[in-house]
Design a protein around this motif. Structure first.
Motif, PDB file in Angstrom:
ATOM      1  N   ASP A  69      -8.482  36.642  12.332  1.00  0.00           N
ATOM      2  CA  ASP A  69      -7.515  36.093  13.270  1.00  0.00           C
ATOM      3  C   ASP A  69      -6.594  37.199  13.792  1.00  0.00           C
ATOM      4  O   ASP A  69      -6.080  38.012  13.023  1.00  0.00           O
TER       5      ASP A  69
ATOM      6  N   GLU B  91      -4.747  31.003  12.486  1.00  0.00           N
ATOM      7  CA  GLU B  91      -5.694  30.457  11.522  1.00  0.00           C
ATOM      8  C   GLU B  91      -5.955  31.502  10.449  1.00  0.00           C
ATOM      9  O   GLU B  91      -5.796  32.694  10.668  1.00  0.00           O
ATOM     10  N   GLU B  92      -6.370  31.036   9.309  1.00  0.00           N
ATOM     11  CA  GLU B  92      -6.835  31.966   8.302  1.00  0.00           C
ATOM     12  C   GLU B  92      -8.154  32.568   8.783  1.00  0.00           C
ATOM     13  O   GLU B  92      -8.825  32.032   9.673  1.00  0.00           O
ATOM     14  N   ASP B  93      -8.544  33.708   8.211  1.00  0.00           N
ATOM     15  CA  ASP B  93      -9.844  34.286   8.545  1.00  0.00           C
ATOM     16  C   ASP B  93     -10.942  33.282   8.208  1.00  0.00           C
ATOM     17  O   ASP B  93     -10.911  32.636   7.154  1.00  0.00           O
ATOM     18  N   GLU B  94     -11.901  33.146   9.110  1.00  0.00           N
ATOM     19  CA  GLU B  94     -12.961  32.148   8.937  1.00  0.00           C
ATOM     20  C   GLU B  94     -14.326  32.817   9.078  1.00  0.00           C
ATOM     21  O   GLU B  94     -14.432  33.917   9.595  1.00  0.00           O
ATOM     22  N   HIS B  95     -15.370  32.122   8.643  1.00  0.00           N
ATOM     23  CA  HIS B  95     -16.708  32.715   8.692  1.00  0.00           C
ATOM     24  C   HIS B  95     -17.747  31.674   9.084  1.00  0.00           C
ATOM     25  O   HIS B  95     -17.531  30.469   8.939  1.00  0.00           O
TER      26      HIS B  95
ATOM     27  N   THR C 215     -17.546  37.115   9.647  1.00  0.00           N
ATOM     28  CA  THR C 215     -16.157  36.736   9.378  1.00  0.00           C
ATOM     29  C   THR C 215     -15.315  37.035  10.615  1.00  0.00           C
ATOM     30  O   THR C 215     -15.322  38.153  11.129  1.00  0.00           O
TER      31      THR C 215
ATOM     32  N   ASP D 174     -22.486  26.474  10.576  1.00  0.00           N
ATOM     33  CA  ASP D 174     -21.057  26.453  10.291  1.00  0.00           C
ATOM     34  C   ASP D 174     -20.751  26.875   8.859  1.00  0.00           C
ATOM     35  O   ASP D 174     -21.495  26.556   7.919  1.00  0.00           O
TER      36      ASP D 174
ATOM     37  N   SER E  13     -16.598  28.011   7.259  1.00  0.00           N
ATOM     38  CA  SER E  13     -15.237  27.552   7.542  1.00  0.00           C
ATOM     39  C   SER E  13     -14.957  27.610   9.038  1.00  0.00           C
ATOM     40  O   SER E  13     -14.108  26.876   9.552  1.00  0.00           O
ATOM     41  N   ALA E  14     -15.662  28.470   9.760  1.00  0.00           N
ATOM     42  CA  ALA E  14     -15.591  28.505  11.224  1.00  0.00           C
ATOM     43  C   ALA E  14     -16.545  27.454  11.791  1.00  0.00           C
ATOM     44  O   ALA E  14     -17.648  27.258  11.266  1.00  0.00           O
ATOM     45  N   LYS E  15     -16.122  26.786  12.851  1.00  0.00           N
ATOM     46  CA  LYS E  15     -16.891  25.691  13.420  1.00  0.00           C
ATOM     47  C   LYS E  15     -17.381  26.035  14.824  1.00  0.00           C
ATOM     48  O   LYS E  15     -16.644  26.595  15.635  1.00  0.00           O
TER      49      LYS E  15
ATOM     50  N   ASP F 254     -14.560  27.798  17.142  1.00  0.00           N
ATOM     51  CA  ASP F 254     -14.352  29.164  16.666  1.00  0.00           C
ATOM     52  C   ASP F 254     -15.428  30.130  17.178  1.00  0.00           C
ATOM     53  O   ASP F 254     -15.164  31.314  17.341  1.00  0.00           O
TER      54      ASP F 254
END
Length: 291
Positions: free
Chosen positions: A162, A117-121, A159, A79, A81-83, A87
Motif C-alpha cells: 500500500d 489498506e494493509e499489504d495484500e496478496h 504482494t 484471490d 487477501s487481495a480481491k 485490488d
C-alpha cells in the motif's frame, strides 16, 4: 519379537530397496528425465506498489534434450487477501513456448485507490500443460508424445504494498516532567510506519489539576506540519512561575486527527502501542509539573 509387524516382510522390502538396480534401469530413468521439459514460475514471489499499474511475472521453460515441440500452458489469478476487481484485475490466458523458447512473461493489472489498506496478496497459478506438433495438440504427459510437466513452483504470490500511508503519529514519550521555574516544556511528536506527503497534526492543551489560561500554564493549540519524509516535530507550552508553594500538578497535550494534504485523507494516530483509525478519541500525554 512382538509389536513390530511382519519382520521378515519388512526385512525383504529393505533388502530390495538397497539392492542395485537392474542393468540399464537407471539409464532409462535419466534419459526420460533429460527428455522431459519442465515449466515453472521463476521467481515465484513478487512485490509491487499499489500505484505501479501492473506487475510482470516470468515463467521459465527448461526444454528437454532434443525437444522440438510447442508447449501450451494456461494461467489464472486467484484471490488471497487481495480481491479481483478491487485490488487487482482478474486475468487468465495461455502462454505458448515455441521450440527453443525458455522464458515468457505475463502482466497483471494492479488497481490503485486512495484508501489505506494493509499489504495484500494474490496468486497466479499455472495449469493444463499441453504439447503440440504437426499431428495436433496433446496432453504433455501422454505416453505417445514427448513429455513435459509442470514443476514447483506452480503458483506465484504477488504482494501489493500500500502506498497510501502517510504515517502513524504519536508522542515520543508518554509523560514529561517539568519544573515550574523552567519557563516552558518541549514535547516531541514522531512519525513512524510511513512518511509520505505533507500531514497536518492538530494539538491542544487540556487542563488536569493544573489550570490553563495563564494560571499555571499558557493555553496552546495549533497544527504541526510534517512535510514529506519528515519524521519528528517539537511543540512548546509556556509554564507560569507564580512563586507560590503548590502541590504537584499536571495537564495534558492532546493530538487530533491528522490531515493528509496530498490527497485529502487522514493518517493514523498511535496511542498506547496500537493504531487508531481517524475519528477515534484523541491521543493525550501527561505533563506533571513540580515547583
Amino acid at each position: 519379537m512382538t509389536g513390530a509387524g511382519n519382520v521378515l516382510k519388512k526385512h525383504a522390502a529393505e533388502a530390495a530397496r538397497r539392492s542395485p538396480a537392474a542393468p540399464g534401469e537407471d539409464d532409462e530413468d535419466d534419459e526420460e528425465d533429460e527428455a522431459c521439459s519442465r515449466i515453472f514460475f521463476e521467481p515465484c514471489l513478487y512485490h509491487c506498489l499499489e500505484n505501479c499499474g501492473s506487475v510482470t511475472l516470468a515463467v521459465a521453460c527448461q526444454q528437454g534434450l532434443g525437444a522440438n515441440q510447442t508447449f501450451y500452458v494456461d494461467f489464472r489469478t486467484e484471490d488471497g487477501s487481495a480481491k479481483a476487481g478491487s485490488d487487482y484485475e482478474y486475468s487468465e490466458g495461455t502462454l505458448i513456448f515455441k521450440p527453443g523458447e525458455t522464458r515468457k512473461e505475463l502482466a497483471i493489472g494492479i488497481i490503485d485507490d486512495d484508501i489505506f489498506e494493509e499489504d495484500e496478496h494474490f496468486f497466479v497459478r499455472l495449469l493444463n500443460l499441453r504439447v503440440g506438433d504437426a499431428e495436433g495438440m496433446f496432453e504433455a504427459d501422454s505416453d505417445d508424445h514427448p513429455k513435459g510437466k509442470l514443476v514447483a513452483p506452480l503458483v506465484a504470490t504477488v504482494t501489493i504494498l500500500d502506498d497510501d500511508h502517510a504515517g502513524i503519529f504519536g508522542f515520543r514519550e508518554r509523560s514529561v516532567r517539568v519544573s515550574e521555574c523552567q519557563g516552558h516544556v518541549e514535547v516531541t511528536v514522531v512519525r513512524s510506519s510511513g512518511a509520505r506527503g505533507t500531514v497536518m497534526v492538530p494539538f491542544r492543551t487540556v487542563e488536569g489539576t493544573a489550570r490553563g489560561g495563564g494560571v499555571d500554564y499558557e493555553d496552546a493549540s495549533g497544527e504541526l506540519e510534517f512535510r514529506n519524509d519528515e519524521t519528528a516535530k517539537t511543540l512548546q507550552v509556556k509554564i507560569v512561575d507564580d512563586e507560590e508553594y503548590e502541590k504537584k500538578e499536571n495537564f495534558f497535550i492532546e493530538l487530533g486527527t491528522p490531515r493528509w494534504l496530498k490527497r485529502g485523507i487522514s493518517a493514523l494516530l498511535l496511542a498506547q502501542g496500537r493504531s487508531l483509525r481517524p475519528r477515534t478519541r484523541p491521543m493525550t500525554m501527561d505533563v506533571p509539573m513540580t515547583v
